[in-house]
Design an enzyme around this catalytic site. Structure first.
Site, mmCIF file in Angstrom:
data_model
loop_
_atom_site.group_PDB
_atom_site.id
_atom_site.type_symbol
_atom_site.label_atom_id
_atom_site.label_comp_id
_atom_site.label_asym_id
_atom_site.label_seq_id
_atom_site.Cartn_x
_atom_site.Cartn_y
_atom_site.Cartn_z
ATOM 1 N N CYS B 33 -3.439 -26.702 2.026
ATOM 2 C CA CYS B 33 -4.376 -27.418 2.893
ATOM 3 C C CYS B 33 -3.933 -28.846 3.143
ATOM 4 C CB CYS B 33 -5.768 -27.431 2.286
ATOM 5 S SG CYS B 33 -6.397 -25.798 1.976
ATOM 6 N N ASP B 35 -3.813 -31.399 0.869
ATOM 7 C CA ASP B 35 -4.194 -32.472 -0.061
ATOM 8 C C ASP B 35 -4.451 -32.005 -1.488
ATOM 9 O OD1 ASP B 35 -6.542 -31.391 1.103
ATOM 10 O OD2 ASP B 35 -6.866 -33.223 2.272
ATOM 11 N N CYS B 58 -3.358 -37.205 3.149
ATOM 12 C CA CYS B 58 -3.392 -38.134 4.277
ATOM 13 C C CYS B 58 -3.920 -39.493 3.838
ATOM 14 C CB CYS B 58 -4.269 -37.554 5.379
ATOM 15 S SG CYS B 58 -5.976 -37.345 4.887
ATOM 16 N N CYS B 102 -12.138 -35.238 2.376
ATOM 17 C CA CYS B 102 -11.349 -36.026 1.420
ATOM 18 C C CYS B 102 -12.270 -36.664 0.384
ATOM 19 C CB CYS B 102 -10.555 -37.125 2.131
ATOM 20 S SG CYS B 102 -9.287 -36.471 3.221
#
Lengths: 392, 142
Positions: B33, B35, B58, B102
């Protein structure tokens, strides 16, 4: 220092192009379709001259050139127009897994309306096999659409070979040549295409203007309905300045083609060899031969693309990535997945595309700032821990 | 697209690295994915004395890791467990909608590290420190 390394996304507009356009944005503001007064005729003549220039640049006849609002519109028109016009003959379209979204999403839309689409796979370098095209043809096939050169990894497809196959089966053949102008020779006769899409801003022209070449005798439905512009095929008041700019830009791009290829390949190759040499756990995506002269694409293991772009931006370098975050979706680039990269390696991709204004200093600068950026992100990456330990 | 706070925590991330002899380690997310967050903590007398992170991801993933570690240092275990993704996001002056996950990952990473701590201390019946979300253990065992 500001360095622009995203010429596959768009290019700066040349001064000569702007100069050619300016009169049509100011004094010569006539409607190109208004024939009964002078400024209308002046605009109409400018569009006609531009059409002639574009036709000559790609080896077409003047009445085979249709101006559109973009490359995306040209792709939509070619594909939907052909699909609708041929629906009594069949419902099958052949394209590839690595097309631009302008083609892919148009095909997906047609699938919702009863068409069947074969998305051909590509090899590890992004190359389509002509045999695969031939084998995919059925008695229902009405259209083949395969890009001339890929925008992400630069692969130049064997269009002339595919053109022969399409012709021998009497199937319409469209190519999205948006990345090709100014980077490879584009001649519709040699390529054997029935339709070809172009976009001015990819070759130092203005944004918001494109071309669809439609070979004489090929009948497709209209996409934009309205007035009788473009000989009744594409309604909408002519974007006179944009069309004039597109013509000036294609004229410059094709006149200096060999010189341009030589210059851009030199910078591209400096980037490729420099980066592969300086950065470990890095791969070049796409081929080394039959590659767009301005495109380089890498994957850096253990790091993510958006972070690379952000750190490059802080150093003044503009580039792009096929990571999910950079593409605004959950999956990384469909092109990188199609060449067989695992997700985690596709997430760490970086595209650097050089252009007309690239200098040796720009390349030196990228080769100086990129390695510490990758190193810094790797030092932060839990995926790199094991690698470091194995190394030490 | 990012707030100044996010840019600050991305370009000068706080608490990057590992803690030697950490008594709480949590890892969440997966490479597929795009992360992965790994958080290390040193917990003494129920207080988080130190926290560090390593993140593959990211800009938002790095910034939320940085902010989350900063927010839990000095907190009690229960206070840290009460830290929500919303609080991390607010502390960063917001995240774009597609980056909200995130902050969720950061919350999960803190929880995962604390579960690890509780297990080590014999405070938990949990067999495995796993939210069951990523399938990575399965891949590794294959």
């Amino acid at each position: 220092m500001d360095v622009y390394m995203d010429n596959n996304a768009t290019t700066y507009m040349k001064k000569e192009v702007l100069d050619a356009m300016l009169p049509y944005l100011t004094q010569q503001y006539g409607n190109g379709s208004s024939k009964f007064y002078k400024i209308g005729r002046v605009a109409g003549a400018a569009v006609r001259d531009a059409r002639d220039v574009v036709a000559k640049a790609i080896g077409a006849k003047i009445n085979e050139i249709y101006f559109t609002g973009s490359g995306t519109e040209a792709d939509n028109w070619a594909i939907k127009g052909a699909a609708f016009a041929k629906k009594d003959k069949g419902n099958h379209i052949i394209t590839t897994q690595i097309e631009h979204h302008a083609v892919l999403h148009t095909c997906e839309y047609l699938e919702k309306h009863g068409y069947e689409v074969t998305y051909l796979p590509v090899d590890e370098y992004g190359m389509v096999k002509p045999d695969d095209v031939e084998n995919a043809i059925t008695d229902k096939t009405i259209l083949i659409s395969i890009m001339t050169a890929n925008n992400e990894i630069g692969t130049i497809q064997p269009i002339a070979q595919i053109g022969k196959i399409a012709k021998s089966h009497k199937i319409l053949f469209h190519t999205d040549a948006v990345q090709a102008i100014g980077h490879i020779r584009v001649n519709v006769e040699e390529m054997g295409v029935d339709m070809l899409s172009l976009s001015a801003h990819k070759f130092h022209g203005p944004k918001g203007v494109g071309v669809l070449y439609i070979k004489n005798g090929v009948k497709i439905d209209n996409l934009i309905h309205g007035g009788g512009q473009e000989r009744g095929k594409r309604a909408s008041t002519e974007n006179v300045a944009g069309i004039v700019g597109l013509a000036k830009a294609i004229e410059i791009a094709t006149e200096n083609l060999d010189e341009n290829i030589k210059k851009l390949s030199y910078f591209r190759d400096r980037l490729i060899s420099g980066i592969l040499e300086k950065i470990p756990y890095c791969r070049l995506n796409g081929p080394t031969e039959n590659r767009l002269c301005n495109n380089a694409n890498f994957s850096f293991r253990y790091v993510e693309g958006e972070s690379i772009l952000m750190l490059l931006d802080m150093k003044g370098v503009a580039a792009s990535s096929g990571s999910a975050c950079a593409s605004g979706s959950l999956d990384p680039s469909h092109v990188l997945l199609a060449i067989g990269l695992p997700h985690e390696i596709a997430h760490g991709s970086l595209r650097l595309s050089v252009g007309d204004n690239t200098t040796d200093k720009d390349v030196d600068y990228v080769l100086e700032v990129l390695p510490p950026i990758i190193e810094r992100l790797r030092a932060m990456s839990p995926l790199y821990e094991g690698v470091e330990r194995r190394e030490n | 697209m990012y707030s100044e706070k996010v840019m600050d925590h991305f370009s000068n991330p706080r608490n990057v690295g590992e803690i030697e002899n950490a008594n709480a380690i949590g890892e969440v997310g997966n490479a597929k994915c795009g992360d992965i967050m790994k958080i290390y903590m040193n917990i003494e007398d129920n207080i988080i004395k130190d926290a560090k992170f390593k993140t593959f991801g990211c800009g938002a993933a790095i910034a939320t890791s940085s902010m989350a570690t900063e927010m839990v240092i000095g907190k009690t275990v229960d206070e840290a467990l009460a830290l929500t993704n919303k609080a991390v996001m607010e502390a960063l002056d917001g995240l774009p909608p597609e980056k909200v996950h995130c902050s969720v990952l950061a919350e999960e990473a803190i929880h995962s590290a604390i579960s690890d701590y509780k297990r080590r201390m014999g405070l938990s019946d949990e067999e495995k420190n796993c939210s069951g979300c990523c399938g990575r253990c399965k891949e590794e065992n294959e």
